[in-house]
Design an enzyme around this catalytic site. Structure first.
Site, short mmCIF file in Angstrom:
data_model
loop_
_atom_site.label_atom_id
_atom_site.label_comp_id
_atom_site.label_asym_id
_atom_site.label_seq_id
_atom_site.Cartn_x
_atom_site.Cartn_y
_atom_site.Cartn_z
N ASP A 180 -8.03 -5.21 -0.17
CA ASP A 180 -8.52 -6.08 -1.26
C ASP A 180 -8.21 -7.55 -1.05
OD1 ASP A 180 -7.60 -3.34 -3.24
OD2 ASP A 180 -9.65 -4.05 -2.92
N HIS A 202 0.86 -1.19 0.00
CA HIS A 202 0.00 0.00 0.00
C HIS A 202 0.89 1.24 0.00
CE1 HIS A 202 -3.19 2.80 1.10
NE2 HIS A 202 -4.02 1.84 0.75
C1 SDX Z 1 -6.16 0.18 -3.00
O1 SDX Z 1 -4.26 4.62 -2.01
C2 SDX Z 1 -5.27 4.05 -1.42
O2 SDX Z 1 -5.73 4.43 -0.36
C3 SDX Z 1 -5.84 2.87 -2.20
C4 SDX Z 1 -6.90 2.03 -1.47
C5 SDX Z 1 -8.19 2.81 -1.21
O3 SDX Z 1 -8.90 2.47 -0.26
O4 SDX Z 1 -8.51 3.69 -2.06
O5 SDX Z 1 -6.40 1.58 -0.21
C6 SDX Z 1 -7.32 0.82 -2.30
O6 SDX Z 1 -5.90 0.51 -4.12
C7 SDX Z 1 -5.32 -0.83 -2.25
C8 SDX Z 1 -4.12 -1.36 -3.10
C9 SDX Z 1 -4.63 -2.44 -4.06
N1 SDX Z 1 -3.55 -2.81 -5.01
C10 SDX Z 1 -2.94 -4.01 -4.93
O7 SDX Z 1 -3.17 -4.84 -4.06
C11 SDX Z 1 -1.95 -4.25 -6.08
C12 SDX Z 1 -0.64 -4.84 -5.51
N2 SDX Z 1 0.07 -3.77 -4.76
C13 SDX Z 1 1.14 -3.07 -5.45
O8 SDX Z 1 0.92 -2.89 -6.83
C14 SDX Z 1 1.61 -1.81 -4.67
O9 SDX Z 1 1.82 -2.22 -3.38
C15 SDX Z 1 0.73 -0.57 -4.67
C16 SDX Z 1 0.37 -0.13 -6.04
C17 SDX Z 1 -0.52 -0.78 -3.87
C18 SDX Z 1 1.53 0.54 -3.98
O10 SDX Z 1 2.61 0.81 -4.80
P1 SDX Z 1 3.74 1.91 -4.38
O11 SDX Z 1 3.32 2.65 -3.17
O12 SDX Z 1 4.08 2.70 -5.60
O13 SDX Z 1 4.94 1.03 -3.92
P2 SDX Z 1 6.12 0.55 -4.84
O14 SDX Z 1 5.56 -0.01 -6.11
O15 SDX Z 1 7.12 1.64 -4.95
O16 SDX Z 1 6.69 -0.69 -4.00
C19 SDX Z 1 7.76 -0.52 -3.06
C20 SDX Z 1 8.53 -1.84 -3.15
C21 SDX Z 1 8.99 -2.18 -4.56
O17 SDX Z 1 10.17 -3.00 -4.45
P3 SDX Z 1 11.67 -2.24 -4.56
O18 SDX Z 1 11.68 -1.54 -5.91
O19 SDX Z 1 11.74 -1.30 -3.39
O20 SDX Z 1 12.64 -3.39 -4.47
O21 SDX Z 1 7.68 -2.94 -2.76
C22 SDX Z 1 7.51 -3.82 -3.88
C23 SDX Z 1 7.90 -3.05 -5.12
O22 SDX Z 1 8.37 -3.94 -6.11
N3 SDX Z 1 6.09 -4.17 -3.88
C24 SDX Z 1 5.61 -5.39 -4.12
C25 SDX Z 1 4.21 -5.28 -3.98
N4 SDX Z 1 3.88 -4.02 -3.67
C26 SDX Z 1 5.05 -3.34 -3.61
N5 SDX Z 1 6.21 -6.54 -4.42
C27 SDX Z 1 5.41 -7.62 -4.63
N6 SDX Z 1 4.05 -7.60 -4.49
C28 SDX Z 1 3.42 -6.45 -4.18
N7 SDX Z 1 2.09 -6.43 -4.04
#
Ligand code: SDX
Length: 434
Positions: free
Chosen positions: A369, A312
């Site tokens: 989710d 998140h």
């Molecule tokens: C919602 O914003 C809100 O409030 C949203 C929400 C709401 O109520 O409106 O809460 C609803 O959208 C919840 C999120 C639902 N999405 C998912 O479940 C999709 C999977 N999650 C990821 O795509 C990600 O965690 C996000 C999109 C939710 C957040 O992305 P960020 O904040 O841009 O974080 P990032 O991509 O920079 O990740 C930081 C690190 C990275 O690794 P490094 O480059 O540091 O090595 O964490 C890793 C990412 O690769 N990472 C994950 C991951 N999420 C982040 N690795 C594997 N699986 C994941 N799910």
């Protein structure tokens, strides 16, 4: 009206031989912000911040969340208390009006929602021209923007009355459009809303009743739906809410702003993740239930796969909503005596992820989710409808945020800056010389 933040300090930007003062503002819960509204005018600089990870787009008095502590409050009320003691319609009123309704106000709001639950018969014709496999989120967004043609703003009445009408129309009709899009997808006739049923029971009845099989919404499902919609009702400046505010900042009407928010929510990184989670769990189940493989894929930088339902932008601890949904999930499956193989896979996946240093270092926890789809599936709702349920829940939050933005004394059209890194100036060359 959005209350002001307090100026508590001044930061200094040392640049190009000058010292520029930057006011430091503080919100109700001690959050602090650099006020950079004069940055470009004073220094010629803009701030570059991909994904707005460090940028506040507005002040807001609607929702407070603390991602480190796992706190979420709507208008000051902890979401845990609202999920336990309130109902979705009352929380919708709280978000839009800023206070809990008195008994009479609650009754009137509920009665307005009942009165506005039908959609124009001509709108019902639209469904006939969609292919059966049309995604309900596409239908939902198109129908919402079409509402502005069938229900243009009232010419008479004050802006407050107008917004009250539009709010209740949207809250009530979105639920009807959602149920109709489900019926369309299974080739069954529409079931009209009933005036003797409250919000959630009415939705379930429109979804599962049919001319040949009377349906009584099970109380455990009505209760679970109320809790789920409350937990999805608002979440400060998330992607879809920021979209509603951005589109609204061009002075677009509420229906069109909400339709844009529905499209943003559809994304698999945002609200669309609830559908992705179930599809991910089903893939694991069909491949024999080995969760270790998906965990390795999620850690492999060469693989674009992410674990849907984890991580998140703001929560760097367990999403408080996920905790409540997980508990409700057990309750619903137990009461409905549904055995879900996906639940045990989800629990094993959560356990392994939380024990894995790769995810711990990145503070990746289950989000809203992760478990919601398992409940929806146990209730008989198909995965293509999961994000639609998210939209129904999020609608009062979008409306409240849009209203707050429109009434903000510091209202401005949203138009971000950029850093240009394309070709320097060059002159046209005729095709003969190219
Ligand atoms: C919602 O914003 C809100 O409030 C949203 C929400 C709401 O109520 O409106 O809460 C609803 O959208 C919840 C999120 C639902 N999405 C998912 O479940 C999709 C999977 N999650 C990821 O795509 C990600 O965690 C996000 C999109 C939710 C957040 O992305 P960020 O904040 O841009 O974080 P990032 O991509 O920079 O990740 C930081 C690190 C990275 O690794 P490094 O480059 O540091 O090595 O964490 C890793 C990412 O690769 N990472 C994950 C991951 N999420 C982040 N690795 C594997 N699986 C994941 N799910």
């Amino acid at each position: 009206m959005v209350p002001a933040a307090t100026r508590v300090d001044t930061a200094e930007l040392h640049y190009d031989g000058h010292v520029y003062p930057l006011p430091v503002l503080e919100g109700t819960e001690g959050e602090r912000a650099l006020d950079t509204q004069n940055l470009r005018k004073d220094t010629g600089l803009v701030a570059l911040d991909y994904g707005y990870k460090n940028t506040a787009a507005c002040k807001s008095a609607i929702t407070f969340l603390d991602g480190e502590k796992g706190i979420l409050r709507y208008r000051g009320y902890p979401v845990e208390e609202l999920a336990e003691k309130s109902r979705f319609v009352e929380v919708a009123y709280l978000l839009v009006h800023g206070r809990l309704p008195a008994h009479r106000e609650n009754e009137r709001f509920s009665e307005l929602l009942t009165r506005h639950s039908m959609i124009h018969e001509d709108m019902g014709q639209f469904f006939k021209n969609y292919p059966e496999h049309a995604h309900p989120m596409a239908i939902l967004s198109a129908m919402v923007v079409s509402l502005s043609s069938f229900y243009p703003e009232l010419s008479q009445g004050s802006p407050e009355e107008e917004l009250d009408f539009t709010t209740t129309r949207l809250l009530s009709k979105l639920r009807t459009v959602a149920a109709f899009s489900y019926k369309k997808s299974i080739g069954e006739p529409f079931v009209y809303p009933r005036h003797d049923l409250k919000y959630c029971a009415n939705f379930l009845n429109m979804m599962f009743s049919s001319p040949v099989c009377p349906y009584e919404p099970p109380p455990v499902m009505v209760k679970a739906l109320n809790v789920l919609l409350i937990l999805h009702a608002d979440h400060e400046q998330n992607c879809s809410t920021a979209t509603v505010r951005l589109v609204g900042s061009a002075r677009v009407n509420l229906y069109a702003s909400i339709a844009a928010g529905i499209c943003a929510l559809w994304g698999p990184l945002h609200g669309g993740a609830n559908q992705q989670v179930i599809e991910m769990l089903e893939t694991i189940y069909r491949a024999g239930g080995d969760v270790k493989k998906v965990i390795e894929r999620a850690k492999d930088k060469k693989d674009p796969f992410v674990l849907s339902g984890f991580g998140h932008r703001v929560y760097k601890s367990y999403d408080p909503r996920a905790k409540i949904i997980k508990k409700s999930c057990m309750e619903v499956l137990d009461t409905l005596q549904v055995k879900s193989p996906l639940l045990s896979i989800a629990q094993e996946l959560e356990e392994r992820v939380l024990a894995d240093s790769y995810f711990a270092e990145r503070k990746l926890y289950p989000n809203v989710d992760f478990y919601s789809g398992i409940i929806y599936q146990a209730m008989g709702i198909p995965s293509s409808m999961f994000t639609v349920l998210f939209a129904i829940g999020r609608l009062p939050g979008w409306i409240a945020q849009w209203k707050e933005a429109m009434e903000d004394p510091e209202f401005k059209i949203q138009r971000p800056r950029q850093i240009y890194t394309g070709p320097a100036m060059r002159n046209y060359v005729s095709s003969a010389e190219r």
